[in-house]
Design a protein around this motif. Sequence first.
Motif, PDB file in Angstrom:
ATOM      1  N   UNK A   1      32.467  46.022  44.885  1.00  0.00           N
ATOM      2  CA  UNK A   1      33.092  47.328  44.662  1.00  0.00           C
ATOM      3  C   UNK A   1      34.611  47.193  44.606  1.00  0.00           C
ATOM      4  N   UNK A   2      35.181  46.367  45.468  1.00  0.00           N
ATOM      5  CA  UNK A   2      36.634  46.187  45.488  1.00  0.00           C
ATOM      6  C   UNK A   2      37.131  45.530  44.213  1.00  0.00           C
ATOM      7  N   UNK A   3      36.469  44.438  43.790  1.00  0.00           N
ATOM      8  CA  UNK A   3      36.921  43.701  42.613  1.00  0.00           C
ATOM      9  C   UNK A   3      36.774  44.504  41.329  1.00  0.00           C
ATOM     10  N   UNK A   4      35.861  45.489  41.329  1.00  0.00           N
ATOM     11  CA  UNK A   4      35.679  46.298  40.123  1.00  0.00           C
ATOM     12  C   UNK A   4      36.895  47.168  39.828  1.00  0.00           C
ATOM     13  N   UNK A   5      37.795  47.284  40.779  1.00  0.00           N
ATOM     14  CA  UNK A   5      38.989  48.112  40.601  1.00  0.00           C
ATOM     15  C   UNK A   5      40.204  47.309  40.141  1.00  0.00           C
ATOM     16  N   UNK A   6      39.989  46.022  39.843  1.00  0.00           N
ATOM     17  CA  UNK A   6      41.092  45.150  39.467  1.00  0.00           C
ATOM     18  C   UNK A   6      40.876  44.549  38.083  1.00  0.00           C
ATOM     19  N   UNK A   7      41.967  44.212  37.430  1.00  0.00           N
ATOM     20  CA  UNK A   7      41.931  43.364  36.239  1.00  0.00           C
ATOM     21  C   UNK A   7      42.242  41.953  36.715  1.00  0.00           C
ATOM     22  N   UNK A   8      41.210  41.103  36.629  1.00  0.00           N
ATOM     23  CA  UNK A   8      41.343  39.760  37.202  1.00  0.00           C
ATOM     24  C   UNK A   8      40.429  38.805  36.458  1.00  0.00           C
TER      25      UNK A   8
ATOM     26  N   UNK B   1      26.711  41.021  32.402  1.00  0.00           N
ATOM     27  CA  UNK B   1      27.649  40.935  33.523  1.00  0.00           C
ATOM     28  C   UNK B   1      28.108  39.492  33.721  1.00  0.00           C
ATOM     29  N   UNK B   2      27.150  38.566  33.685  1.00  0.00           N
ATOM     30  CA  UNK B   2      27.475  37.154  33.891  1.00  0.00           C
ATOM     31  C   UNK B   2      28.432  36.647  32.813  1.00  0.00           C
ATOM     32  N   UNK B   3      28.166  37.009  31.579  1.00  0.00           N
ATOM     33  CA  UNK B   3      29.015  36.537  30.485  1.00  0.00           C
ATOM     34  C   UNK B   3      30.430  37.107  30.596  1.00  0.00           C
ATOM     35  N   UNK B   4      30.528  38.370  30.967  1.00  0.00           N
ATOM     36  CA  UNK B   4      31.847  38.977  31.093  1.00  0.00           C
ATOM     37  C   UNK B   4      32.623  38.361  32.250  1.00  0.00           C
ATOM     38  N   UNK B   5      31.950  38.139  33.374  1.00  0.00           N
ATOM     39  CA  UNK B   5      32.630  37.652  34.565  1.00  0.00           C
ATOM     40  C   UNK B   5      32.974  36.168  34.488  1.00  0.00           C
ATOM     41  N   UNK B   6      32.143  35.366  33.826  1.00  0.00           N
ATOM     42  CA  UNK B   6      32.318  33.919  33.849  1.00  0.00           C
ATOM     43  C   UNK B   6      32.703  33.307  32.512  1.00  0.00           C
ATOM     44  N   UNK B   7      32.311  33.928  31.425  1.00  0.00           N
ATOM     45  CA  UNK B   7      32.601  33.365  30.112  1.00  0.00           C
ATOM     46  C   UNK B   7      33.860  33.955  29.512  1.00  0.00           C
ATOM     47  N   UNK B   8      34.016  35.255  29.640  1.00  0.00           N
ATOM     48  CA  UNK B   8      35.149  35.934  29.005  1.00  0.00           C
ATOM     49  C   UNK B   8      36.342  36.119  29.931  1.00  0.00           C
ATOM     50  N   UNK B   9      36.288  35.505  31.123  1.00  0.00           N
ATOM     51  CA  UNK B   9      37.396  35.589  32.088  1.00  0.00           C
ATOM     52  C   UNK B   9      37.772  37.031  32.404  1.00  0.00           C
ATOM     53  N   UNK B  10      36.746  37.868  32.501  1.00  0.00           N
ATOM     54  CA  UNK B  10      36.970  39.276  32.861  1.00  0.00           C
ATOM     55  C   UNK B  10      36.175  39.576  34.129  1.00  0.00           C
TER      56      UNK B  10
END
Length: 299
Positions: A36-43, A257-266
């Motif tokens: 929930x916390x990380x969803x509020x950041x651009x990282x 979700x996996x592709x966005x978080x790990x592949x696209x650096x989002x």
Amino acid sequence: MNGHAKRNRSIFIVLALAPAIILMTIFMLYPVLSVFQMSLYRWGGYSPDKEFIGFQNFVTLAKDMNFIRAMQNTIVLIVLVTVVTLAFALVFAAILTRVKFKGVGLFRVIFYIPNILSIVVISAIFSAIYDPAQGLLNSVLRLFHPSNWQGVQWLGNEKLVIWSVAIALIWQAIGYYMVMYMSAMASIPEDLYESASLDGATAVRQFFTITIPLTWNTIRTTLTFFVISTINLSFLLVTAMTGGGPNGSTEVFLSYMYKQANTNSAYGYGMAIGVVVFLFSFALSAILQGITKRDVYEF
């Protein structure tokens, strides 16, 4: 009980519960709160720099057509896999419980075997079955077509591939839920079926008026399992079997979700998808429990 005994009892209870509470906090509660916390950041996930953007990830998510398509695929799989698996598991459980014939134990084992196979193995089996050139399915269909028939691209056709994945999920799940329903059906008194037979009730009528009502609590419980397991297993099967293709036609919640978080650096954007998945699963489970609630039949 005097004050000293009450204090000792309270201390014992705290010490007994403390390990479970600590483990649940470290491995369940803290990761959920972190999502929930990380969803509020651009990282990007690996960069030390994090930019707080509030709910911007969720605003972007609502306009992301790829995510919406992944959500639609997930809902299709949940509905299709749940309905078909529930129906077949109940029917097979009733047959193996009520009908007496040789080899019942063998059939129970055969039906349960898919559940003990890993998703990678299941993916390999169905990829071989769906192979357009030498696969079992096209080989059977080729018997009814001309010799120059090229076969169906089961995993290459955007309109067919999601249904092909659904069949693999159903095949994997039927045995597990069948065993659960058989356990519930075994506790139903035989006298009820004998009385119904004397009154002229057919086997089908007995199934709907005796078996299903008296196993309803088990059915309600498995509905929640269906939702959670389909969301999780669809990710594993899609990743191993299609990779989300062709053209994102089998993308589901967790694979996207996996592709966005790990592949696209989002990473932050991926965690926003994780939050939506969590809320969606929780809400759907609560709705299912609410609409399936009914009086408990006793015997």
